[in-house]
Design a protein around this motif. Structure first.
Motif, PDB file in Angstrom:
ATOM      1  N   THR A  56       0.801  -1.226   0.000  1.00  0.00           N
ATOM      2  CA  THR A  56       0.000   0.000   0.000  1.00  0.00           C
ATOM      3  C   THR A  56       0.831   1.273   0.000  1.00  0.00           C
ATOM      4  OG1 THR A  56      -0.164  -0.134   2.398  1.00  0.00           O
ATOM      5  CG2 THR A  56      -1.975  -1.072   1.120  1.00  0.00           C
ATOM      6  N   LYS A  57       2.038   1.226   0.528  1.00  0.00           N
ATOM      7  CA  LYS A  57       2.872   2.430   0.564  1.00  0.00           C
ATOM      8  C   LYS A  57       3.142   2.961  -0.843  1.00  0.00           C
ATOM      9  CE  LYS A  57       7.145   4.233   2.494  1.00  0.00           C
ATOM     10  NZ  LYS A  57       8.366   3.944   3.227  1.00  0.00           N
ATOM     11  N   PHE A  58       3.227   2.046  -1.813  1.00  0.00           N
ATOM     12  CA  PHE A  58       3.522   2.454  -3.172  1.00  0.00           C
ATOM     13  C   PHE A  58       2.434   2.021  -4.144  1.00  0.00           C
ATOM     14  CE2 PHE A  58       7.505   2.686  -1.030  1.00  0.00           C
ATOM     15  CZ  PHE A  58       8.135   3.756  -1.610  1.00  0.00           C
ATOM     16  N   LYS A  59       1.241   1.773  -3.647  1.00  0.00           N
ATOM     17  CA  LYS A  59       0.148   1.322  -4.498  1.00  0.00           C
ATOM     18  C   LYS A  59      -0.132   2.352  -5.594  1.00  0.00           C
ATOM     19  CE  LYS A  59      -3.843  -1.491  -3.848  1.00  0.00           C
ATOM     20  NZ  LYS A  59      -4.718  -2.098  -2.922  1.00  0.00           N
ATOM     21  N   GLY A  60      -0.222   1.886  -6.789  1.00  0.00           N
ATOM     22  CA  GLY A  60      -0.482   2.771  -7.918  1.00  0.00           C
ATOM     23  C   GLY A  60       0.774   3.184  -8.658  1.00  0.00           C
ATOM     24  N   GLU A  61       1.924   3.066  -8.014  1.00  0.00           N
ATOM     25  CA  GLU A  61       3.176   3.381  -8.699  1.00  0.00           C
ATOM     26  C   GLU A  61       3.618   2.176  -9.513  1.00  0.00           C
ATOM     27  OE1 GLU A  61       6.598   4.938  -6.750  1.00  0.00           O
ATOM     28  OE2 GLU A  61       5.386   6.103  -5.368  1.00  0.00           O
ATOM     29  N   PHE A  62       4.297   2.435 -10.611  1.00  0.00           N
ATOM     30  CA  PHE A  62       4.847   1.328 -11.370  1.00  0.00           C
ATOM     31  C   PHE A  62       5.911   0.657 -10.506  1.00  0.00           C
ATOM     32  CE2 PHE A  62       7.368  -0.679 -14.765  1.00  0.00           C
ATOM     33  CZ  PHE A  62       6.335  -1.401 -15.335  1.00  0.00           C
ATOM     34  N   LYS A  66       9.848   1.544  -7.160  1.00  0.00           N
ATOM     35  CA  LYS A  66       9.797   1.386  -5.708  1.00  0.00           C
ATOM     36  C   LYS A  66      11.174   1.061  -5.139  1.00  0.00           C
ATOM     37  CE  LYS A  66       7.721  -1.332  -2.012  1.00  0.00           C
ATOM     38  NZ  LYS A  66       8.155  -0.409  -1.037  1.00  0.00           N
ATOM     39  N   ILE A  67      11.521   1.744  -4.079  1.00  0.00           N
ATOM     40  CA  ILE A  67      12.733   1.412  -3.324  1.00  0.00           C
ATOM     41  C   ILE A  67      12.349   0.263  -2.392  1.00  0.00           C
ATOM     42  CG2 ILE A  67      14.380   2.246  -1.609  1.00  0.00           C
ATOM     43  CD1 ILE A  67      13.822   5.081  -2.795  1.00  0.00           C
ATOM     44  N   LEU A  68      13.022  -0.863  -2.506  1.00  0.00           N
ATOM     45  CA  LEU A  68      12.647  -2.049  -1.732  1.00  0.00           C
ATOM     46  C   LEU A  68      13.343  -2.142  -0.380  1.00  0.00           C
ATOM     47  CD1 LEU A  68      12.589  -4.657  -4.631  1.00  0.00           C
ATOM     48  CD2 LEU A  68      10.658  -3.554  -3.517  1.00  0.00           C
ATOM     49  N   VAL A  69      14.539  -1.581  -0.298  1.00  0.00           N
ATOM     50  CA  VAL A  69      15.292  -1.603   0.958  1.00  0.00           C
ATOM     51  C   VAL A  69      15.834  -0.200   1.207  1.00  0.00           C
ATOM     52  CG1 VAL A  69      17.320  -2.526   2.148  1.00  0.00           C
ATOM     53  CG2 VAL A  69      15.916  -4.047   0.756  1.00  0.00           C
ATOM     54  N   GLU A  70      15.568   0.293   2.402  1.00  0.00           N
ATOM     55  CA  GLU A  70      16.061   1.611   2.783  1.00  0.00           C
ATOM     56  C   GLU A  70      16.523   1.529   4.235  1.00  0.00           C
ATOM     57  OE1 GLU A  70      14.480   5.746   1.242  1.00  0.00           O
ATOM     58  OE2 GLU A  70      13.176   4.921   2.796  1.00  0.00           O
ATOM     59  N   SER A 141      11.643 -11.368 -14.848  1.00  0.00           N
ATOM     60  CA  SER A 141      12.183 -10.046 -14.613  1.00  0.00           C
ATOM     61  C   SER A 141      12.497  -9.907 -13.126  1.00  0.00           C
ATOM     62  CB  SER A 141      11.164  -8.993 -15.039  1.00  0.00           C
ATOM     63  OG  SER A 141      11.736  -7.722 -14.975  1.00  0.00           O
ATOM     64  N   SER A 142      13.371  -8.952 -12.805  1.00  0.00           N
ATOM     65  CA  SER A 142      13.758  -8.820 -11.405  1.00  0.00           C
ATOM     66  C   SER A 142      14.167  -7.405 -11.059  1.00  0.00           C
ATOM     67  CB  SER A 142      14.914  -9.769 -11.100  1.00  0.00           C
ATOM     68  OG  SER A 142      16.069  -9.325 -11.778  1.00  0.00           O
ATOM     69  N   ARG A 143      14.329  -7.200  -9.767  1.00  0.00           N
ATOM     70  CA  ARG A 143      14.859  -5.951  -9.202  1.00  0.00           C
ATOM     71  C   ARG A 143      15.989  -6.346  -8.266  1.00  0.00           C
ATOM     72  NH1 ARG A 143      11.438  -2.162  -7.343  1.00  0.00           N
ATOM     73  NH2 ARG A 143      13.308  -0.910  -7.328  1.00  0.00           N
ATOM     74  N   ASN A 144      17.102  -5.655  -8.346  1.00  0.00           N
ATOM     75  CA  ASN A 144      18.269  -5.969  -7.521  1.00  0.00           C
ATOM     76  C   ASN A 144      18.747  -4.747  -6.775  1.00  0.00           C
ATOM     77  OD1 ASN A 144      18.747  -8.622  -8.766  1.00  0.00           O
ATOM     78  ND2 ASN A 144      19.277  -7.415 -10.557  1.00  0.00           N
ATOM     79  N   SER A 145      19.454  -4.998  -5.697  1.00  0.00           N
ATOM     80  CA  SER A 145      20.206  -3.909  -5.088  1.00  0.00           C
ATOM     81  C   SER A 145      21.347  -3.584  -6.046  1.00  0.00           C
ATOM     82  CB  SER A 145      20.740  -4.335  -3.716  1.00  0.00           C
ATOM     83  OG  SER A 145      21.459  -5.542  -3.793  1.00  0.00           O
ATOM     84  N   SER A 146      21.868  -2.383  -5.966  1.00  0.00           N
ATOM     85  CA  SER A 146      22.894  -1.957  -6.928  1.00  0.00           C
ATOM     86  C   SER A 146      24.142  -2.830  -6.873  1.00  0.00           C
ATOM     87  CB  SER A 146      23.259  -0.490  -6.693  1.00  0.00           C
ATOM     88  OG  SER A 146      23.741  -0.322  -5.380  1.00  0.00           O
ATOM     89  N   ASN A 147      24.421  -3.440  -5.727  1.00  0.00           N
ATOM     90  CA  ASN A 147      25.610  -4.285  -5.634  1.00  0.00           C
ATOM     91  C   ASN A 147      25.414  -5.676  -6.237  1.00  0.00           C
ATOM     92  OD1 ASN A 147      23.890  -5.154  -3.618  1.00  0.00           O
ATOM     93  ND2 ASN A 147      25.388  -5.008  -1.968  1.00  0.00           N
ATOM     94  N   LEU A 148      24.236  -5.956  -6.784  1.00  0.00           N
ATOM     95  CA  LEU A 148      23.986  -7.247  -7.436  1.00  0.00           C
ATOM     96  C   LEU A 148      23.543  -7.100  -8.893  1.00  0.00           C
ATOM     97  CD1 LEU A 148      22.157  -9.235  -4.609  1.00  0.00           C
ATOM     98  CD2 LEU A 148      24.469  -9.584  -5.470  1.00  0.00           C
ATOM     99  N   GLU A 149      23.753  -5.949  -9.478  1.00  0.00           N
ATOM    100  CA  GLU A 149      23.281  -5.701 -10.839  1.00  0.00           C
ATOM    101  C   GLU A 149      23.845  -6.658 -11.878  1.00  0.00           C
ATOM    102  OE1 GLU A 149      23.922  -1.588 -11.625  1.00  0.00           O
ATOM    103  OE2 GLU A 149      22.227  -0.974 -10.400  1.00  0.00           O
ATOM    104  N   ASP A 150      25.072  -7.117 -11.709  1.00  0.00           N
ATOM    105  CA  ASP A 150      25.694  -7.991 -12.709  1.00  0.00           C
ATOM    106  C   ASP A 150      25.468  -9.469 -12.443  1.00  0.00           C
ATOM    107  OD1 ASP A 150      26.665  -5.805 -14.083  1.00  0.00           O
ATOM    108  OD2 ASP A 150      28.494  -5.727 -12.868  1.00  0.00           O
ATOM    109  N   PHE A 151      24.609  -9.805 -11.514  1.00  0.00           N
ATOM    110  CA  PHE A 151      24.407 -11.204 -11.152  1.00  0.00           C
ATOM    111  C   PHE A 151      22.985 -11.659 -11.445  1.00  0.00           C
ATOM    112  CE2 PHE A 151      28.168  -9.858  -9.107  1.00  0.00           C
ATOM    113  CZ  PHE A 151      29.001 -10.960  -9.231  1.00  0.00           C
TER     114      PHE A 151
END
Length: 195
Positions: A56-62, A66-70, A141-151
């Motif tokens: 719900t925090k990001f409902k409606g956003e593509f 979304k930032i998954l970890v902060e 498809s996936s979303r990664n933290s920036s330190n896992l972009e090449d994996f």
């Protein structure tokens, strides 16, 4: 009888040799490749119903925005996690081996759906999330933290099988009527509670 014993001993030798070669290969891969997250103390696999419907925090956003970890924590409601498995050392090695290998010999066809239900979390010794990989098996498809972009070169099918092997049971596939009904009932219950 001697022929049978001889054949059995050859098979045992070949099996042991194959296992030794696989173990040597794995240790070489881990040592040769530079996995970017060096200070993790544990790896968790988590599963949840399609996050796009209940986050719900990001409902409606593509979902890709979304930032998954902060601040080392999940930004979505962690009470919605249905399954959580902390890997043992052997499982960690198997997972890392899949992540660092370019295992997918086929072109994975991606689609635009992005219905994420699975995530890999890397945690440090203070239990903070220092890396993640969330993925949708339906659209590859996936979303990664920036330190896992090449994996992200593994086959999603292989990762799905590994999750199943390690004990994750929540998989909702388009042709699985029972799993789809369970997910719809879960989402409807949430919507009723939020009214």
């Amino acid at each position: 009888m001697r022929k049978i014993l001889f054949l059995i001993s050859i098979l045992v030798f070949i099996s042991c040799k194959k296992e030794k070669i696989e173990n040597q290969f794995f240790s070489k891969v881990i040592n040769k490749r530079d996995f970017p997250i060096k200070n993790f103390s544990k790896i968790e696999l988590i599963s949840y119903y399609n996050r796009i419907y209940w986050d719900t925090k990001f409902k409606g956003e593509f979902p890709t925005h979304k930032i998954l970890v902060e601040n080392y924590k999940l930004t979505f409601d962690s009470t919605m996690i249905q399954e959580r498995i902390v890997l043992n050392k052997a499982q960690e090695k198997e997972l890392l081996n899949l992540m660092i290998s370019d295992s997918c010999s086929i072109d994975q066809i991606t689609s635009a759906c992005y219905n994420p239900r699975h995530m890999i979390l890397f945690r440090d010794d203070k239990d903070r999330i220092i890396g993640y990989n969330e993925f949708c098996l339906e659209c590859a498809s996936s979303r990664n933290s920036s330190n896992l972009e090449d994996f992200q070169k593994y086959c999603y099918y292989d990762m799905s099988n590994l999750f199943k092997k390690f004990g994750i049971k929540l998989f909702v596939e388009s042709d699985d009527k029972k799993a789809n009904e369970k997910e719809v009932a879960f989402i409807e219950k949430l919507e009723t509670l939020s009214k």
